[in-house]
Design a protein around this motif. Structure first.
Motif, mmCIF file in Angstrom:
data_model
loop_
_atom_site.group_PDB
_atom_site.id
_atom_site.type_symbol
_atom_site.label_atom_id
_atom_site.label_comp_id
_atom_site.label_asym_id
_atom_site.label_seq_id
_atom_site.Cartn_x
_atom_site.Cartn_y
_atom_site.Cartn_z
ATOM 1 N N VAL A 125 118.936 -27.401 -25.015
ATOM 2 C CA VAL A 125 118.401 -28.087 -26.195
ATOM 3 C C VAL A 125 119.538 -28.596 -27.075
ATOM 4 C CG1 VAL A 125 117.142 -27.738 -28.359
ATOM 5 C CG2 VAL A 125 116.196 -26.872 -26.210
ATOM 6 N N ALA A 126 120.553 -27.748 -27.306
ATOM 7 C CA ALA A 126 121.681 -28.148 -28.156
ATOM 8 C C ALA A 126 122.448 -29.313 -27.553
ATOM 9 C CB ALA A 126 122.607 -26.953 -28.379
ATOM 10 N N SER A 127 122.727 -29.259 -26.258
ATOM 11 C CA SER A 127 123.481 -30.324 -25.593
ATOM 12 C C SER A 127 122.686 -31.628 -25.559
ATOM 13 C CB SER A 127 123.838 -29.884 -24.171
ATOM 14 O OG SER A 127 124.487 -30.916 -23.473
ATOM 15 N N TRP A 128 121.397 -31.533 -25.229
ATOM 16 C CA TRP A 128 120.544 -32.729 -25.157
ATOM 17 C C TRP A 128 120.394 -33.367 -26.530
ATOM 18 C CZ3 TRP A 128 115.522 -33.546 -27.179
ATOM 19 C CH2 TRP A 128 114.832 -34.661 -26.678
ATOM 20 N N THR A 129 120.227 -32.539 -27.552
ATOM 21 C CA THR A 129 120.101 -33.052 -28.915
ATOM 22 C C THR A 129 121.370 -33.772 -29.346
ATOM 23 O OG1 THR A 129 118.540 -31.284 -29.499
ATOM 24 C CG2 THR A 129 119.637 -32.424 -31.315
ATOM 25 N N LYS A 130 122.517 -33.212 -28.996
ATOM 26 C CA LYS A 130 123.780 -33.877 -29.295
ATOM 27 C C LYS A 130 123.807 -35.268 -28.665
ATOM 28 C CE LYS A 130 128.756 -33.680 -28.358
ATOM 29 N NZ LYS A 130 129.855 -32.912 -27.728
ATOM 30 N N GLY A 131 123.359 -35.365 -27.423
ATOM 31 C CA GLY A 131 123.335 -36.664 -26.750
ATOM 32 C C GLY A 131 122.467 -37.678 -27.476
ATOM 33 N N GLN A 178 124.474 -21.688 -33.815
ATOM 34 C CA GLN A 178 125.805 -21.480 -33.249
ATOM 35 C C GLN A 178 126.052 -22.425 -32.074
ATOM 36 O OE1 GLN A 178 127.163 -17.515 -32.490
ATOM 37 N NE2 GLN A 178 126.104 -16.625 -34.263
ATOM 38 N N GLU A 179 125.025 -22.638 -31.254
ATOM 39 C CA GLU A 179 125.173 -23.567 -30.131
ATOM 40 C C GLU A 179 125.386 -24.994 -30.637
ATOM 41 O OE1 GLU A 179 125.507 -23.145 -26.919
ATOM 42 O OE2 GLU A 179 125.421 -20.965 -27.154
ATOM 43 N N LEU A 180 124.685 -25.369 -31.698
ATOM 44 C CA LEU A 180 124.875 -26.697 -32.272
ATOM 45 C C LEU A 180 126.273 -26.844 -32.861
ATOM 46 C CD1 LEU A 180 121.387 -27.103 -33.983
ATOM 47 C CD2 LEU A 180 122.241 -28.433 -32.038
ATOM 48 N N ALA A 181 126.791 -25.771 -33.446
ATOM 49 C CA ALA A 181 128.156 -25.801 -33.973
ATOM 50 C C ALA A 181 129.155 -26.032 -32.839
ATOM 51 C CB ALA A 181 128.474 -24.506 -34.708
ATOM 52 N N ARG A 202 122.982 -13.956 -40.378
ATOM 53 C CA ARG A 202 124.227 -13.990 -41.156
ATOM 54 C C ARG A 202 125.254 -13.017 -40.556
ATOM 55 N NH1 ARG A 202 122.099 -13.388 -45.928
ATOM 56 N NH2 ARG A 202 122.036 -15.638 -46.358
ATOM 57 N N SER A 203 124.799 -11.849 -40.139
ATOM 58 C CA SER A 203 125.704 -10.867 -39.536
ATOM 59 C C SER A 203 126.298 -11.404 -38.238
ATOM 60 C CB SER A 203 124.952 -9.555 -39.265
ATOM 61 O OG SER A 203 124.490 -8.967 -40.463
ATOM 62 N N LEU A 204 125.473 -12.044 -37.417
ATOM 63 C CA LEU A 204 125.951 -12.604 -36.157
ATOM 64 C C LEU A 204 126.907 -13.771 -36.401
ATOM 65 C CD1 LEU A 204 122.620 -12.521 -34.135
ATOM 66 C CD2 LEU A 204 124.692 -11.243 -33.581
ATOM 67 N N ALA A 205 126.581 -14.637 -37.361
ATOM 68 C CA ALA A 205 127.444 -15.783 -37.664
ATOM 69 C C ALA A 205 128.813 -15.310 -38.149
ATOM 70 C CB ALA A 205 126.792 -16.672 -38.713
ATOM 71 N N ARG A 207 130.214 -12.394 -37.487
ATOM 72 C CA ARG A 207 130.906 -11.749 -36.371
ATOM 73 C C ARG A 207 131.493 -12.766 -35.406
ATOM 74 N NH1 ARG A 207 127.581 -9.060 -31.557
ATOM 75 N NH2 ARG A 207 127.360 -11.312 -31.158
ATOM 76 N N ASP A 208 130.747 -13.852 -35.159
ATOM 77 C CA ASP A 208 131.154 -14.821 -34.145
ATOM 78 C C ASP A 208 132.001 -15.957 -34.701
ATOM 79 O OD1 ASP A 208 129.690 -13.283 -32.382
ATOM 80 O OD2 ASP A 208 127.880 -14.521 -32.542
ATOM 81 N N GLY A 209 132.321 -15.896 -35.996
ATOM 82 C CA GLY A 209 133.227 -16.880 -36.573
ATOM 83 C C GLY A 209 132.570 -18.160 -37.049
ATOM 84 N N PHE A 210 131.247 -18.149 -37.243
ATOM 85 C CA PHE A 210 130.536 -19.345 -37.713
ATOM 86 C C PHE A 210 130.152 -19.157 -39.180
ATOM 87 C CE2 PHE A 210 129.873 -19.199 -33.122
ATOM 88 C CZ PHE A 210 130.238 -20.479 -32.752
ATOM 89 N N THR A 211 131.140 -18.935 -39.994
ATOM 90 C CA THR A 211 130.898 -18.595 -41.395
ATOM 91 C C THR A 211 130.434 -19.792 -42.222
ATOM 92 O OG1 THR A 211 133.256 -18.952 -41.852
ATOM 93 C CG2 THR A 211 132.549 -16.689 -41.348
ATOM 94 N N GLY A 212 130.528 -21.005 -41.677
ATOM 95 C CA GLY A 212 130.100 -22.187 -42.422
ATOM 96 C C GLY A 212 128.611 -22.446 -42.364
ATOM 97 N N ILE A 213 127.899 -21.711 -41.527
ATOM 98 C CA ILE A 213 126.453 -21.898 -41.421
ATOM 99 C C ILE A 213 125.767 -21.326 -42.662
ATOM 100 C CG2 ILE A 213 124.388 -21.238 -40.140
ATOM 101 C CD1 ILE A 213 126.056 -21.224 -37.592
#
Length: 337
Positions: A125-131, A178-181, A202-205, A207-213
């Motif tokens: 979904v993330a890849s197709w949406t990007k396209g 995160q996939e969209l990021a 928020r905890s997952l973001a 942890r995984d370095g996606f603090t801008g979400i």
């Protein structure tokens, strides 16, 4: 299971109706809910019986849903041919309890919790949406600047993609964001009516370095957001809304509310396991007819502010049953103009 409707087998209509709020958070009810609607993820589960989730799409296929255009709320005269299948997953109490468990499990074991539809669907979904967004940006740039070469267009599109404002309604654990990021989007917002879901996301973001979400507690049916987004994502939220006892009416509320979140020229991308592409398109046509009727009643000029089918994912695996071909998931994009 999107694509095929099977006749109900051994379905007790009285059990299909919604239970009281007090019943929603017991272990037995969570088991029933998981049996009713769930797809096992690759990220691990906080629920005890993994097989419930492996079989969940079959439970969907066994339920006969009312047509999207049938908004009758007469529950007392429902029968095996017309009743609307309901589930614990249509109620906030279920999600509050589920995400409380998943947040505890994350803190103790680091598990991300359920990924509805599975990680492979989320990534597709993330890849197709990007396209889709790239195609739109390229056409806009070429229309505005005929003298740009391919390299300049590519660089401008990449910069433009990062600037797309994106909201994921009913974000859950936020992994779709995160996939969209990872695909290059950076102006990302996730909303969910369950505070536990937002705390987990928020905890997952973090942890995984996606603090801008950006993550906010918000109910899409009564949204407090006053911003319009160029890209609105829904992965399973419409499905859950439809499983409420008042699902048909809540679905009308959904289309009215979510359309107000999409900026002019923006996209709405819905991923569903309860609806086929054709059913989603029909619901949008019903929404458009209601909006056109409102415009005519108010004697206003023009018929803007409508959703139009743009495209859908064609690469999901399909299967054959009873001479019909279907897929377990549908992802459809609509343009707002």
């Amino acid at each position: 299971m999107a694509g095929i409707r099977l006749p109900p087998e051994d379905i007790d209509i009285s059990q299909a109706r919604a239970l009281s709020t007090a019943d929603l958070i017991s272990d037995d009810d969570r088991s029933i809910a998981a049996d009713s609607w769930s797809i096992k993820s690759d990220y691990g589960s906080t629920l005890d019986d993994d097989q419930r989730h492996a079989d969940a799409s079959e439970a969907l296929a066994a339920a006969r849903f009312c047509a999207a255009s049938d908004y009758s709320s007469d529950k007392e005269e429902a029968d095996a041919e017309t009743f609307t299948f309901t589930s614990m997953l249509g109620y906030q109490s279920y999600w509050d309890a589920t995400y409380a468990d998943e947040l505890t499990n994350f803190r103790e074991h680091g598990d991300a919790g359920e990924v509805w539809f599975g990680a492979d669907v989320m990534e597709m979904v993330a890849s197709w949406t990007k396209g889709l967004c790239i195609d739109i940006s390229q056409r806009q740039l070429q229309n505005q600047h005929n003298d740009l070469d391919d390299d300049s267009v590519s660089e401008s599109v990449s910069q433009d993609l990062a600037g797309w404002s994106v909201v994921d309604v009913g974000t859950g654990n936020g992994l779709l964001l995160q996939e969209l990021a990872k695909q290059g989007f950076s102006d990302l917002t996730g909303t969910d009516y369950s505070e536990g879901a937002i705390n987990l996301a928020r905890s997952l973001a973090n942890r995984d370095g996606f603090t801008g979400i950006k993550l906010l507690v918000d109910d899409v049916l009564e949204t407090k957001l006053d911003k319009k987004f160029e890209l609105v994502m829904d992965k399973g939220t419409l499905d859950a809304i439809g499983l409420h006892q008042d699902g048909p009416i809540k679905r009308i509320m959904y289309w009215e509310s979510i359309s107000r979140l999409v900026a002019p020229g923006g996209l709405l991308v819905i991923t569903s396991s309860n609806n086929t592409k054709e059913e989603l398109v029909q619901e949008v046509e019903n929404f458009n007819q209601r909006k056109i009727g409102e415009v005519e009643e108010e004697e206003e000029e023009g018929k803007g502010g409508l959703l139009w089918y743009l495209d859908h994912i064609r690469s999901y695996p399909t299967f054959m049953f009873g001479g019909s071909v279907g897929s377990r998931v549908a992802t459809v994009a609509f343009c707002f103009r």
